[in-house]
Enzyme design. Structure first.
Site, PDB file in Angstrom:
ATOM      1  N   ASP A  19      34.934  59.614  18.032  1.00 37.66           N
ATOM      2  CA  ASP A  19      34.495  60.419  19.182  1.00 37.66           C
ATOM      3  C   ASP A  19      33.127  61.042  18.916  1.00 37.66           C
ATOM      4  O   ASP A  19      32.783  61.329  17.776  1.00 37.66           O
ATOM      5  CB  ASP A  19      35.553  61.511  19.447  1.00 37.66           C
ATOM      6  CG  ASP A  19      35.415  62.106  20.826  1.00 37.66           C
ATOM      7  OD1 ASP A  19      34.698  61.528  21.681  1.00 37.66           O
ATOM      8  OD2 ASP A  19      36.034  63.161  21.078  1.00 37.66           O
ATOM      9  N   ASN A  21      30.061  59.933  20.608  1.00 34.96           N
ATOM     10  CA  ASN A  21      28.897  59.077  20.895  1.00 34.96           C
ATOM     11  C   ASN A  21      28.033  59.673  22.002  1.00 34.96           C
ATOM     12  O   ASN A  21      26.797  59.687  21.909  1.00 34.96           O
ATOM     13  CB  ASN A  21      29.346  57.683  21.367  1.00 34.96           C
ATOM     14  CG  ASN A  21      30.048  56.911  20.288  1.00 34.96           C
ATOM     15  OD1 ASN A  21      30.055  57.314  19.134  1.00 34.96           O
ATOM     16  ND2 ASN A  21      30.649  55.788  20.661  1.00 34.96           N
ATOM     17  N   ARG A  23      27.757  62.829  23.071  1.00 35.61           N
ATOM     18  CA  ARG A  23      27.044  64.042  22.650  1.00 35.61           C
ATOM     19  C   ARG A  23      25.904  63.718  21.688  1.00 35.61           C
ATOM     20  O   ARG A  23      24.860  64.363  21.720  1.00 35.61           O
ATOM     21  CB  ARG A  23      28.028  65.036  22.006  1.00 35.61           C
ATOM     22  CG  ARG A  23      28.750  65.890  23.043  1.00 35.61           C
ATOM     23  CD  ARG A  23      29.973  66.540  22.470  1.00 35.61           C
ATOM     24  NE  ARG A  23      31.046  65.570  22.299  1.00 35.61           N
ATOM     25  CZ  ARG A  23      32.156  65.816  21.632  1.00 35.61           C
ATOM     26  NH1 ARG A  23      32.327  66.976  21.025  1.00 35.61           N
ATOM     27  NH2 ARG A  23      33.092  64.891  21.555  1.00 35.61           N
ATOM     28  N   TRP A  24      26.091  62.717  20.857  1.00 37.75           N
ATOM     29  CA  TRP A  24      25.027  62.305  19.927  1.00 37.75           C
ATOM     30  C   TRP A  24      23.795  61.913  20.749  1.00 37.75           C
ATOM     31  O   TRP A  24      22.671  62.300  20.421  1.00 37.75           O
ATOM     32  CB  TRP A  24      25.514  61.131  19.083  1.00 37.75           C
ATOM     33  CG  TRP A  24      24.534  60.653  18.054  1.00 37.75           C
ATOM     34  CD1 TRP A  24      24.462  61.065  16.741  1.00 37.75           C
ATOM     35  CD2 TRP A  24      23.485  59.694  18.241  1.00 37.75           C
ATOM     36  NE1 TRP A  24      23.437  60.418  16.103  1.00 37.75           N
ATOM     37  CE2 TRP A  24      22.814  59.569  16.997  1.00 37.75           C
ATOM     38  CE3 TRP A  24      23.038  58.937  19.310  1.00 37.75           C
ATOM     39  CZ2 TRP A  24      21.734  58.713  16.800  1.00 37.75           C
ATOM     40  CZ3 TRP A  24      21.954  58.083  19.127  1.00 37.75           C
ATOM     41  CH2 TRP A  24      21.313  57.984  17.891  1.00 37.75           C
ATOM     42  N   SER A  64      40.145  54.192  25.620  1.00 36.31           N
ATOM     43  CA  SER A  64      41.479  54.666  26.012  1.00 36.31           C
ATOM     44  C   SER A  64      41.803  54.281  27.445  1.00 36.31           C
ATOM     45  O   SER A  64      40.904  53.954  28.235  1.00 36.31           O
ATOM     46  CB  SER A  64      41.560  56.194  25.878  1.00 36.31           C
ATOM     47  OG  SER A  64      40.842  56.818  26.916  1.00 36.31           O
ATOM     48  N   ASN A  67      39.755  56.282  29.649  1.00 37.24           N
ATOM     49  CA  ASN A  67      38.308  56.010  29.683  1.00 37.24           C
ATOM     50  C   ASN A  67      37.914  55.121  30.874  1.00 37.24           C
ATOM     51  O   ASN A  67      36.744  55.073  31.241  1.00 37.24           O
ATOM     52  CB  ASN A  67      37.821  55.383  28.370  1.00 37.24           C
ATOM     53  CG  ASN A  67      37.824  56.326  27.187  1.00 37.24           C
ATOM     54  OD1 ASN A  67      37.992  55.926  26.032  1.00 37.24           O
ATOM     55  ND2 ASN A  67      37.628  57.618  27.434  1.00 37.24           N
ATOM     56  N   TRP A  68      38.886  54.437  31.496  1.00 36.05           N
ATOM     57  CA  TRP A  68      38.565  53.643  32.691  1.00 36.05           C
ATOM     58  C   TRP A  68      38.009  54.529  33.806  1.00 36.05           C
ATOM     59  O   TRP A  68      37.332  54.050  34.708  1.00 36.05           O
ATOM     60  CB  TRP A  68      39.809  52.920  33.221  1.00 36.05           C
ATOM     61  CG  TRP A  68      40.269  51.775  32.373  1.00 36.05           C
ATOM     62  CD1 TRP A  68      41.457  51.685  31.704  1.00 36.05           C
ATOM     63  CD2 TRP A  68      39.580  50.535  32.122  1.00 36.05           C
ATOM     64  NE1 TRP A  68      41.532  50.479  31.041  1.00 36.05           N
ATOM     65  CE2 TRP A  68      40.401  49.760  31.282  1.00 36.05           C
ATOM     66  CE3 TRP A  68      38.336  50.015  32.511  1.00 36.05           C
ATOM     67  CZ2 TRP A  68      40.040  48.494  30.815  1.00 36.05           C
ATOM     68  CZ3 TRP A  68      37.961  48.758  32.057  1.00 36.05           C
ATOM     69  CH2 TRP A  68      38.806  48.017  31.222  1.00 36.05           C
ATOM     70  N   ARG A  70      35.778  56.809  33.570  1.00 38.54           N
ATOM     71  CA  ARG A  70      34.382  57.207  33.368  1.00 38.54           C
ATOM     72  C   ARG A  70      33.490  56.509  34.394  1.00 38.54           C
ATOM     73  O   ARG A  70      33.909  55.542  35.030  1.00 38.54           O
ATOM     74  CB  ARG A  70      33.948  56.819  31.950  1.00 38.54           C
ATOM     75  CG  ARG A  70      34.621  57.687  30.920  1.00 38.54           C
ATOM     76  CD  ARG A  70      33.963  57.560  29.577  1.00 38.54           C
ATOM     77  NE  ARG A  70      34.622  58.445  28.637  1.00 38.54           N
ATOM     78  CZ  ARG A  70      34.166  58.741  27.441  1.00 38.54           C
ATOM     79  NH1 ARG A  70      33.033  58.190  27.024  1.00 38.54           N
ATOM     80  NH2 ARG A  70      34.810  59.564  26.651  1.00 38.54           N
ATOM     81  N   ARG A 187      39.592  62.159  13.081  1.00 37.08           N
ATOM     82  CA  ARG A 187      38.923  62.291  14.379  1.00 37.08           C
ATOM     83  C   ARG A 187      37.584  62.977  14.170  1.00 37.08           C
ATOM     84  O   ARG A 187      37.508  64.055  13.588  1.00 37.08           O
ATOM     85  CB  ARG A 187      39.748  63.093  15.388  1.00 37.08           C
ATOM     86  CG  ARG A 187      38.989  63.175  16.735  1.00 37.08           C
ATOM     87  CD  ARG A 187      39.789  63.719  17.878  1.00 37.08           C
ATOM     88  NE  ARG A 187      39.034  63.549  19.125  1.00 37.08           N
ATOM     89  CZ  ARG A 187      39.568  63.407  20.318  1.00 37.08           C
ATOM     90  NH1 ARG A 187      40.862  63.396  20.434  1.00 37.08           N
ATOM     91  NH2 ARG A 187      38.815  63.273  21.406  1.00 37.08           N
ATOM     92  N   SER A 195      44.529  63.036  22.123  1.00 37.82           N
ATOM     93  CA  SER A 195      44.029  62.280  23.283  1.00 37.82           C
ATOM     94  C   SER A 195      44.833  61.006  23.560  1.00 37.82           C
ATOM     95  O   SER A 195      44.257  59.943  23.801  1.00 37.82           O
ATOM     96  CB  SER A 195      42.537  61.953  23.120  1.00 37.82           C
ATOM     97  OG  SER A 195      41.779  63.133  23.049  1.00 37.82           O
TER      98      SER A 195
HETATM   99  C1  IPE Z   1      39.314  59.423  22.798  1.00 31.63           C
HETATM  100  O1  IPE Z   1      38.086  60.025  23.053  1.00 31.63           O
HETATM  101  C2  IPE Z   1      39.231  57.949  23.069  1.00 31.63           C
HETATM  102  C3  IPE Z   1      38.367  57.182  22.179  1.00 31.63           C
HETATM  103  C4  IPE Z   1      37.755  57.620  21.110  1.00 31.63           C
HETATM  104  C5  IPE Z   1      38.234  55.807  22.514  1.00 31.63           C
HETATM  105  P1  IPE Z   1      37.791  60.750  24.440  1.00 31.63           P
HETATM  106  O2  IPE Z   1      36.411  61.306  24.346  1.00 31.63           O
HETATM  107  O3  IPE Z   1      38.068  59.846  25.570  1.00 31.63           O
HETATM  108  O4  IPE Z   1      38.872  61.918  24.448  1.00 31.63           O
HETATM  109  P2  IPE Z   1      38.927  63.291  25.248  1.00 31.63           P
HETATM  110  O5  IPE Z   1      38.745  62.944  26.678  1.00 31.63           O
HETATM  111  O6  IPE Z   1      37.806  64.154  24.760  1.00 31.63           O
HETATM  112  O7  IPE Z   1      40.242  63.883  24.920  1.00 31.63           O
HETATM  113  C1  IPE Z   2      33.713  58.110  21.967  1.00 31.22           C
HETATM  114  O1  IPE Z   2      32.595  58.848  22.306  1.00 31.22           O
HETATM  115  C2  IPE Z   2      33.655  56.706  22.507  1.00 31.22           C
HETATM  116  C3  IPE Z   2      34.555  56.461  23.647  1.00 31.22           C
HETATM  117  C4  IPE Z   2      35.433  57.313  24.123  1.00 31.22           C
HETATM  118  C5  IPE Z   2      34.478  55.164  24.273  1.00 31.22           C
HETATM  119  P1  IPE Z   2      32.497  59.637  23.671  1.00 31.22           P
HETATM  120  O2  IPE Z   2      31.826  58.782  24.677  1.00 31.22           O
HETATM  121  O3  IPE Z   2      33.799  60.207  24.081  1.00 31.22           O
HETATM  122  O4  IPE Z   2      31.514  60.823  23.258  1.00 31.22           O
HETATM  123  P2  IPE Z   2      31.546  62.331  23.769  1.00 31.22           P
HETATM  124  O5  IPE Z   2      32.918  62.861  23.482  1.00 31.22           O
HETATM  125  O6  IPE Z   2      31.247  62.315  25.224  1.00 31.22           O
HETATM  126  O7  IPE Z   2      30.491  62.996  22.957  1.00 31.22           O
HETATM  127 MG    MG Z   3      34.713  61.972  23.709  1.00 30.04          MG
END
Ligand code: IPE
Ligand code: IPE
Ligand code: MG
Length: 248
Positions: A19, A21, A23-24, A64, A67-68, A70, A187, A195
């Site tokens: 997790d 990416n 914010r980076w 996840s 994540n669909w 997003r 994590r 999550s």
């Molecule tokens: C969890 O990260 C899923 C993956 C790393 C693929 P998320 O960024 O989706 O989780 P939440 O929404 O902060 O709980």
């Molecule tokens: C994890 O990074 C990768 C996936 C969930 C696909 P994020 O995209 O959730 O990064 P943040 O949490 O927004 O920083």
């Molecule tokens: Mg995240």
């Protein structure tokens, strides 16, 4: 670091929620997709390190079921990155004897990603150095529900009695059927939650949370996480005294 890793105390199965990416990238005023691109480099580094160190099973939460939801451009970019990752890493997986597996509702992935994924799994099926599992379109609750649905069909066919449904029996219906339960969950990014990852399977996993964002997660920090794991006493509900008596 003075302490070194003990081969006999490595986690057999290590699971990672990668997790941070987004914010980076945001910290650098970049598009979130740049964070995912950089995150893919960390995947390469950590897969290599895990293989070198001798972790038998590595499972990465890559996408996840939630994540669909997003924004579409981000989801599309992630799917392209995934497909590119599979293509670019195939030779390395073969060279390093890494077998690829995937868990999740794979039928929701774009067709071309499914094809590449299945080809990669087929081509690496004979590899015995390490099992790398990608959790894709994965949700822990989905996993449990699909297991129950299949279990019910099985019960109708086999007229099983309820008491025959043991933990081991049930585990065989989960997407992770052929994997041992994770011993360690890492994590990144400072979030302290599961999550909807491997809900059933993580029952007794040790957890290592780190504020480091996934694109910054290095081999050095990976080793620190493993050292932290090695210094823990896993009691599984017993007392310290009992564990020591067992020589654990
Ligand atoms: C969890 O990260 C899923 C993956 C790393 C693929 P998320 O960024 O989706 O989780 P939440 O929404 O902060 O709980
Ligand atoms: C994890 O990074 C990768 C996936 C969930 C696909 P994020 O995209 O959730 O990064 P943040 O949490 O927004 O920083
Ligand atoms: Mg995240």
């Amino acid at each position: 670091m003075t302490q070194s890793l003990l081969k006999e105390k490595l986690p057999r199965h290590l699971a990672i929620i990668m997790d941070g990416n987004g914010r980076w990238a945001e910290k650098r005023s970049l598009d979130r997709v740049e964070g995912h691109r950089k995150g893919a480099e960390s995947v390469r580094t950590i897969v290599r390190a895990a293989r070198e160190i001798g972790v038998p099973y590595l499972t990465l939460f890559a996408f996840s079921s939630e994540n669909w939801n997003r924004p579409r451009p981000e989801v599309d970019a992630l799917m392209i990155l995934l497909k590119n990752y599979l293509t670019s890493e195939l030779q390395e997986m073969l060279d390093r004897e890494i077998r690829l597996l995937a868990v999740g509702e794979l039928s929701r992935l774009p067709k071309e990603v499914q094809t590449t994924l299945h080809e990669t799994m087929k081509k690496t099926a004979h590899c015995q150095g390490m099992t790398l599992t990608l959790a894709l379109s994965y949700g822990g609750r989905d996993d449990i529900l699909q297991a129950i649905r299949r279990l019910m069909v099985h019960c109708q066919d086999q007229s099983l009695r309820p008491q025959e449904i043991t933990e081991d029996f049930f585990s065989k219906f989960l997407w992770t059927a052929n994997l041992p339960d994770p011993d360690l969950l890492i994590r990144t990014s400072g979030e302290m939650r599961i999550s909807n990852f491997l809900l059933w399977q993580l029952a007794y996993a040790e957890i290592y949370f780190t504020p480091t964002l996934w694109p910054d997660f290095s081999k050095e920090e990976f080793i620190r996480a493993l050292l932290s794991y090695q210094n823990r006493e896993r009691r599984f509900g017993l007392t310290s005294e009992q564990i020591r008596a067992e020589g654990g």
